[in-house]
Design a protein around this motif. Structure first.
Motif, PDB file in Angstrom:
ATOM      1  N   LYS A  60       5.236   4.193  28.062  1.00 38.20           N
ATOM      2  CA  LYS A  60       6.681   4.181  27.848  1.00 38.20           C
ATOM      3  C   LYS A  60       7.074   3.091  26.852  1.00 38.20           C
ATOM      4  CE  LYS A  60       8.098   6.172  32.281  1.00 38.20           C
ATOM      5  NZ  LYS A  60       8.881   5.965  33.518  1.00 38.20           N
ATOM      6  N   LYS A  61       6.489   1.923  26.995  1.00 36.41           N
ATOM      7  CA  LYS A  61       6.792   0.837  26.063  1.00 36.41           C
ATOM      8  C   LYS A  61       6.203   1.115  24.684  1.00 36.41           C
ATOM      9  CE  LYS A  61       7.181  -2.809  29.556  1.00 36.41           C
ATOM     10  NZ  LYS A  61       6.651  -4.107  30.053  1.00 36.41           N
ATOM     11  N   LEU A  62       5.108   1.862  24.661  1.00 32.91           N
ATOM     12  CA  LEU A  62       4.465   2.187  23.394  1.00 32.91           C
ATOM     13  C   LEU A  62       5.410   2.952  22.478  1.00 32.91           C
ATOM     14  CD1 LEU A  62       1.866   2.108  21.696  1.00 32.91           C
ATOM     15  CD2 LEU A  62       1.159   4.231  22.824  1.00 32.91           C
ATOM     16  N   LYS A  98      -0.147  10.993  21.215  1.00 23.32           N
ATOM     17  CA  LYS A  98       0.152  12.312  21.755  1.00 23.32           C
ATOM     18  C   LYS A  98       1.452  12.346  22.559  1.00 23.32           C
ATOM     19  CE  LYS A  98      -3.524  13.931  19.896  1.00 23.32           C
ATOM     20  NZ  LYS A  98      -3.364  14.715  18.655  1.00 23.32           N
ATOM     21  N   SER A  99       1.819  11.214  23.167  1.00 20.67           N
ATOM     22  CA  SER A  99       3.053  11.175  23.968  1.00 20.67           C
ATOM     23  C   SER A  99       4.300  11.056  23.090  1.00 20.67           C
ATOM     24  CB  SER A  99       3.007  10.006  24.956  1.00 20.67           C
ATOM     25  OG  SER A  99       2.785   8.776  24.281  1.00 20.67           O
ATOM     26  N   LEU A 100       4.110  10.797  21.789  1.00 12.77           N
ATOM     27  CA  LEU A 100       5.237  10.725  20.864  1.00 12.77           C
ATOM     28  C   LEU A 100       5.578  12.131  20.382  1.00 12.77           C
ATOM     29  CD1 LEU A 100       7.210   8.979  19.185  1.00 12.77           C
ATOM     30  CD2 LEU A 100       5.445   8.870  17.414  1.00 12.77           C
ATOM     31  N   THR A 101       6.702  12.644  20.827  1.00 14.36           N
ATOM     32  CA  THR A 101       7.143  13.988  20.457  1.00 14.36           C
ATOM     33  C   THR A 101       8.524  13.911  19.803  1.00 14.36           C
ATOM     34  OG1 THR A 101       8.239  14.388  22.593  1.00 14.36           O
ATOM     35  CG2 THR A 101       5.889  14.964  22.421  1.00 14.36           C
ATOM     36  N   PHE A 102       8.995  15.043  19.341  1.00 20.20           N
ATOM     37  CA  PHE A 102      10.328  15.106  18.741  1.00 20.20           C
ATOM     38  C   PHE A 102      11.369  14.607  19.735  1.00 20.20           C
ATOM     39  CE2 PHE A 102      14.320  17.074  17.575  1.00 20.20           C
ATOM     40  CZ  PHE A 102      14.322  17.007  16.190  1.00 20.20           C
ATOM     41  N   CYS A 124       6.180   2.297  18.559  1.00 19.08           N
ATOM     42  CA  CYS A 124       5.966   3.365  17.562  1.00 19.08           C
ATOM     43  C   CYS A 124       7.194   3.575  16.694  1.00 19.08           C
ATOM     44  CB  CYS A 124       5.599   4.669  18.269  1.00 19.08           C
ATOM     45  SG  CYS A 124       3.952   4.691  18.983  1.00 19.08           S
ATOM     46  N   VAL A 125       8.357   3.608  17.324  1.00 15.87           N
ATOM     47  CA  VAL A 125       9.605   3.791  16.577  1.00 15.87           C
ATOM     48  C   VAL A 125       9.781   2.660  15.568  1.00 15.87           C
ATOM     49  CG1 VAL A 125      12.127   3.751  16.787  1.00 15.87           C
ATOM     50  CG2 VAL A 125      10.770   5.123  18.376  1.00 15.87           C
ATOM     51  N   ALA A 152       0.856  -1.196   0.000  1.00 20.26           N
ATOM     52  CA  ALA A 152       0.000   0.000   0.000  1.00 20.26           C
ATOM     53  C   ALA A 152       0.888   1.241   0.000  1.00 20.26           C
ATOM     54  CB  ALA A 152      -0.926  -0.033   1.217  1.00 20.26           C
ATOM     55  N   ASP A 153       1.119   1.805   1.154  1.00 17.62           N
ATOM     56  CA  ASP A 153       2.011   2.950   1.317  1.00 17.62           C
ATOM     57  C   ASP A 153       2.275   3.114   2.799  1.00 17.62           C
ATOM     58  OD1 ASP A 153       0.254   5.439   2.413  1.00 17.62           O
ATOM     59  OD2 ASP A 153      -0.931   4.082   1.183  1.00 17.62           O
ATOM     60  N   ASN A 154       3.298   3.925   3.130  1.00 15.88           N
ATOM     61  CA  ASN A 154       3.690   4.014   4.538  1.00 15.88           C
ATOM     62  C   ASN A 154       2.653   4.723   5.415  1.00 15.88           C
ATOM     63  OD1 ASN A 154       4.130   6.585   3.554  1.00 15.88           O
ATOM     64  ND2 ASN A 154       6.285   6.693   4.142  1.00 15.88           N
ATOM     65  N   LEU A 155       1.851   5.612   4.827  1.00 18.08           N
ATOM     66  CA  LEU A 155       0.828   6.307   5.609  1.00 18.08           C
ATOM     67  C   LEU A 155      -0.258   5.342   6.080  1.00 18.08           C
ATOM     68  CD1 LEU A 155       0.378   9.569   3.523  1.00 18.08           C
ATOM     69  CD2 LEU A 155       1.381   9.377   5.788  1.00 18.08           C
ATOM     70  N   THR A 156      -0.813   4.586   5.140  1.00 16.14           N
ATOM     71  CA  THR A 156      -1.875   3.643   5.485  1.00 16.14           C
ATOM     72  C   THR A 156      -1.357   2.572   6.441  1.00 16.14           C
ATOM     73  OG1 THR A 156      -2.838   3.978   3.293  1.00 16.14           O
ATOM     74  CG2 THR A 156      -3.616   2.086   4.547  1.00 16.14           C
ATOM     75  N   ALA A 157      -0.157   2.048   6.157  1.00 16.10           N
ATOM     76  CA  ALA A 157       0.426   1.009   7.006  1.00 16.10           C
ATOM     77  C   ALA A 157       0.634   1.517   8.436  1.00 16.10           C
ATOM     78  CB  ALA A 157       1.754   0.533   6.421  1.00 16.10           C
ATOM     79  N   THR A 158       1.100   2.748   8.558  1.00 18.69           N
ATOM     80  CA  THR A 158       1.326   3.322   9.883  1.00 18.69           C
ATOM     81  C   THR A 158       0.017   3.519  10.630  1.00 18.69           C
ATOM     82  OG1 THR A 158       3.285   4.486   9.062  1.00 18.69           O
ATOM     83  CG2 THR A 158       2.362   5.260  11.137  1.00 18.69           C
ATOM     84  N   LEU A 159      -0.982   4.047   9.943  1.00 21.39           N
ATOM     85  CA  LEU A 159      -2.289   4.274  10.575  1.00 21.39           C
ATOM     86  C   LEU A 159      -2.886   2.975  11.105  1.00 21.39           C
ATOM     87  CD1 LEU A 159      -3.926   6.847   8.134  1.00 21.39           C
ATOM     88  CD2 LEU A 159      -3.460   7.227  10.553  1.00 21.39           C
ATOM     89  N   VAL A 160      -2.842   1.925  10.291  1.00 18.24           N
ATOM     90  CA  VAL A 160      -3.423   0.644  10.696  1.00 18.24           C
ATOM     91  C   VAL A 160      -2.636   0.032  11.849  1.00 18.24           C
ATOM     92  CG1 VAL A 160      -3.914  -1.722   9.943  1.00 18.24           C
ATOM     93  CG2 VAL A 160      -4.417   0.199   8.431  1.00 18.24           C
ATOM     94  N   ALA A 161      -1.297   0.040  11.748  1.00 18.57           N
ATOM     95  CA  ALA A 161      -0.457  -0.553  12.794  1.00 18.57           C
ATOM     96  C   ALA A 161      -0.639   0.164  14.128  1.00 18.57           C
ATOM     97  CB  ALA A 161       1.010  -0.516  12.367  1.00 18.57           C
ATOM     98  N   LEU A 162      -0.700   1.493  14.100  1.00 20.37           N
ATOM     99  CA  LEU A 162      -0.863   2.250  15.345  1.00 20.37           C
ATOM    100  C   LEU A 162      -2.250   2.056  15.941  1.00 20.37           C
ATOM    101  CD1 LEU A 162       0.966   5.604  14.513  1.00 20.37           C
ATOM    102  CD2 LEU A 162       1.794   3.683  15.865  1.00 20.37           C
ATOM    103  N   THR A 163      -3.236   1.906  15.086  1.00 15.56           N
ATOM    104  CA  THR A 163      -4.592   1.630  15.586  1.00 15.56           C
ATOM    105  C   THR A 163      -4.616   0.300  16.331  1.00 15.56           C
ATOM    106  OG1 THR A 163      -5.548   2.854  13.736  1.00 15.56           O
ATOM    107  CG2 THR A 163      -7.018   1.386  14.937  1.00 15.56           C
TER     108      THR A 163
END
Length: 417
Positions: A143-145, A384-388, A149-150, A122-133
């Motif tokens: 903290k483990k999340l 939301k806890s994932l920041t720079f 995410c990385v 598919a693409d990295n956007l869709t894959a990321t959205l589904v995986a994070l959901t």
């Protein structure tokens, strides 16, 4: 010259504000949108310094067109995900197919490999959205999340490298005639190797077993039908793009329209408003979309004033292999699409093996910083806890993985090309 320096400083300042978003308590969408629009107003005010008003206007329209395509794609994909998230559809599937107990290391491996191969199709956007959901449905400790995410972000970027359907920069390099399909597929090896290196490093940070407590929610027929529409849309995106060059955005919007029409049919048939699917568009993370808008306006400005084009000079100074490696790291700060365009238009002479190495570099290098890829930006909007700052703590692990993968991509490219 002075204006170019000022505008470049404003670009860098925007990323400083993103980095200190948490401390300033200012949403990154606000600062990037302000500076992104401001720099273009400056360009119009001083158009005579940059080729005239007509040139600036054309450049602005081209930049906005690229942003609009991305926006519309994201709106369609996010609407699907918003429905499935609110209805607990993905959560229900997770509970159905995952065991009651699973080690955290095994879960990390499964979610990473799933994202890797899903992104290539598919693409990295869709894959990321589904995986994070899926991850959010598991209610993992915050903290483990971050570790998960990385890994998802890196997997999403690495997965698309070897497929023209998985990454826009790969498609750009392929369309320019710099690489061929079969040698391109060989990049799966170094990309997956880099993912496994990162897995080994991140797996040391987590331990224990996760209990997956099943819930009593049922998957309704509506959920299954809309889930099927979503999957068919993704398949259609791949087939339509490969066979007929249909833009992914167009196919995804069509898929969303089918979903909305299905909701209307159900409402008319049952005489209720149970499936007013248009409402789910309001559940989209619009702050992420405005963040995208601001960032891409800033990058478009750099391209317009010629700063990105100067990156090609690097190839005249140092060996091509090192220049490609650096370009990959640079793509974590500057969007890889205009960066790749600048290299392609720079008249740089490279052998096919070096082009393959560069394809890996600009595809995976954006993972070094959370703002360096669309997958990272989407993840910031979802978690939301994932920041720079929190993502930066993993820089060393990602850097080692990217570097080992690049070395493997270099030798693989020269072996198969």
């Amino acid at each position: 010259m002075i204006l170019e320096i000022i505008l470049t400083i404003l670009f860098l300042f925007a990323f400083v504000l993103i980095a200190f978003e948490e401390g300033l308590k200012m949403n990154k969408a606000k600062s990037t949108l302000f500076l992104g629009t401001f720099v273009w107003i400056v360009l119009f005010l001083f158009a005579s310094k940059f080729g005239g008003a007509h040139f600036i206007e054309e450049a602005f329209h081209e930049t906005v067109l690229e942003i609009a395509i991305l926006w519309l794609f994201l709106i369609a994909a996010m609407t699907f995900v918003a429905y499935m998230d609110r209805q607990g559809f993905i959560e229900n599937l997770v509970y159905k197919y995952l065991p009651e107990k699973i080690s955290e290391k095994k879960l990390l491996f499964i979610i990473g490999v799933f994202t890797f191969f899903f992104s290539s199709l598919a693409d990295n956007l869709t894959a990321t959205l589904v995986a994070l959901t899926i991850l959010l449905a598991l209610k993992i400790d915050s903290k483990k999340l971050m570790t998960y995410c990385v890994f998802v972000i890196f997997a999403a970027n690495a997965g698309g490298v070897a497929m023209i359907t998985g990454d826009v920069t790969t498609l750009m390099i392929f369309n320019a005639g710099m690489v061929k399909i079969l040698p391109l597929l060989a990049l799966f090896v170094p990309s997956f190797l880099s993912l496994m290196v990162l897995y080994f490093l991140l797996a040391q940070k987590i331990s224990g077993t996760m209990e997956i407590v099943s819930n009593d929610n049922k998957v309704t027929n509506h959920d299954l039908i809309i889930g099927a529409i979503f999957i068919l849309t993704i398949i259609s995106v791949i087939a339509g793009h490969v066979l007929f060059h249909i833009p992914a955005m167009l196919t995804f919007l069509f898929g969303m329209s089918v979903m909305l029409l299905y909701g209307w049919v159900v409402i008319v048939k049952t005489k209720n408003d149970e499936l007013e699917l248009l409402e789910y568009i309001r559940a989209i993370e619009f702050d992420a979309l405005f963040f995208f808008l601001g960032v891409l306006l800033l990058v478009g400005m750099l391209s317009t004033i010629g700063v990105l084009g100067k990156a090609a000079v690097l190839y005249d100074i140092i060996p091509v292999s090192i220049a490609n490696y650096i370009m990959g790291m640079l793509s974590s700060v500057v969007d890889n699409i205009p960066l790749t365009a600048a290299i392609l238009k720079g008249g740089i002479t490279m052998v096919p093996g070096d082009w393959l190495a560069m394809t890996y570099a600009v595809g995976v290098g954006g993972s070094l910083l959370v703002i360096g890829s669309a997958a990272g930006v989407v993840a910031m909007s979802k978690i939301k806890s994932l920041t720079f700052g929190t993502y930066l703590k993993f820089f060393g692990y990602i850097f080692v993985s990217y570097t080992i993968g690049y070395i493997a991509a270099y030798f693989t490219g020269h072996l198969v090309a």
